[in-house]
Write an enzyme that holds these catalytic residues in place. Structure first.
Site, PDB file in Angstrom:
ATOM      1  CB  SER A 102      54.677  66.781   2.808  1.00 59.27           C
ATOM      2  OG  SER A 102      54.782  65.434   3.240  1.00 59.27           O
ATOM      3  CE  LYS A 150      58.650  57.057  15.836  1.00 61.65           C
ATOM      4  NZ  LYS A 150      59.131  58.314  15.229  1.00 61.65           N
ATOM      5  CE1 TYR A 173      56.214  54.781  14.262  1.00 64.80           C
ATOM      6  CE2 TYR A 173      55.270  54.148  16.375  1.00 64.80           C
ATOM      7  CZ  TYR A 173      55.612  55.124  15.467  1.00 64.80           C
ATOM      8  OH  TYR A 173      55.367  56.452  15.752  1.00 64.80           O
ATOM      9  CB  SER A 210      60.366  59.478  20.372  1.00 68.02           C
ATOM     10  OG  SER A 210      60.267  58.145  20.763  1.00 68.02           O
TER      11      SER A 210
END
Ligand SMILES: NC(=O)c1ccc[n+]([C@@H]2O[C@H](COP(=O)([O-])OP(=O)(O)OC[C@H]3O[C@@H](n4cnc5c(N)ncnc54)[C@H](OP(=O)(O)O)[C@@H]3O)[C@@H](O)[C@H]2O)c1
Length: 285
Positions: A18, A156, A152, A138
């Protein structure tokens, strides 16, 4: 349909379709004749292109049942999924001390467990078909741990490990997995960022604000998401995709630098770039 330009087939399941990188990738693939099943929590209209299309399906990667329902919908129409692109993701920012275990879970639930869910739903079909490509988005933040965006980066880093191991597990079944590592890209990611920052009395206040201001500046002045869509398209054309693709000359140089430089020097540079940055905060958090 298999072709020299596309060794896997044209049916794509793409999460995060989206906005940002996912949306740009959906458009590029559909324009190139792919049948794109794009997923997100907020879905817009379906779109038809000359040979391909984007068919949007509501899916929350944090829900087992939502992922299974979406995959079942695609299978009912196509009977197969050739390419899975995991682009859904978001960032939680804050000092580690001020993040709760729930914050860490929420971060991993989207960026890591979400990918475990989609792979779990799609891989059995790819394995049986002895054909498939899994592309995990990633980040350069999965190679460098970014201070005050440490949850975060952790998610990753975990995705990097997941993909490296997965590749070896699925190789005998002719299913491939690969990592795309964008640097700063101008997308909805900045606005969607969640803060676990607690109060103005925080001992991390100034350094936290400086680091976030730098990140937001870099993202909003970053390359457009189409650059990543193009990199994804190039990987899709490869029969033997690389383990990782860092996108952009500057980020390639950064990653090379990390490999050859002493860790303490890398740490010094990260400190200067983020908590010691002189950028002004662009928002009140
Ligand atoms: N922008 C950057 O600088 C940058 C750099 C390196 C890596 N990345 C990575 O690139 C990927 C795409 O991010 P972007 O920059 O394109 O950000 P974005 O514009 O905010 O797009 C994120 C997408 O993920 C979807 N999403 C988020 N949470 C979801 C959930 N629980 N279930 C399903 N869909 C969910 C969003 O859709 P809904 O909200 O409608 O669900 C949206 O489509 C992420 O993995 C991000 O970590 C971004």
């Amino acid at each position: 349909m298999l072709s020299a330009n596309n060794p896997y087939g044209n049916v794509v399941l793409l999460t995060g379709a989206s906005s940002g990188i996912g949306r740009s990738t959906a458009i590029l693939l559909a324009k190139n004749g792919f049948r794109v099943y794009g997923t997100a929590r907020n879905v817009g209209e379906n779109e038809d292109y000359q040979n391909g299309f984007i068919h949007m399906i509501k899916m929350d990667v944090c829900s087992d049942s939502s992922v299974l329902e979406a995959v079942t919908q695609v299978l009912n129409i196509e009977g197969k999924i050739d390419i899975l692109i995991n682009a859904a993701g978001m960032g939680i920012s804050g000092a580690v001390e001020e993040c709760s275990a729930q914050d860490a879970f929420n971060q991993f639930n989207t960026n890591y467990f979400g990918i475990i869910r989609t792979i779990g739903a799609v891989l059995p079909l790819m394995r049986k078909a002895r054909n498939g490509l899994i592309i995990n988005i990633s980040s350069v933040g999965g190679i460098f741990s970014i201070p005050f965006q440490t949850l975060y980066s952790s998610s990753k880093f975990a995705l990097e490990a997941l993909t490296e191991g997965l590749r070896i597990e699925i190789a005998p079944f002719n299913v491939k997995a690969t990592l795309i590592e964008p640097g700063d890209i101008k997308t909805g990611f900045t606005k969607a960022r969640i803060f676990s920052y607690k109060s103005d009395d925080s001992v991390y206040g100034e350094r936290f604000h400086a680091a976030i201001a730098q990140m937001e500046y870099d993202e909003q002045n970053g390359k457009p998401p189409e650059t990543i869509a193009n990199a994804i398209m190039r990987v899709i054309r490869k029969k033997n995709p690389p383990i990782r693709t860092v996108v952009g000359a500057m980020y390639k140089a950064f990653v090379f630098f990390k490999r050859i430089m002493p860790s303490r020097l890398v740490e010094f540079v990260m400190t200067q770039m983020y908590p010691n940055s002189k950028k002004k905060s662009v928002r009140d958090v």
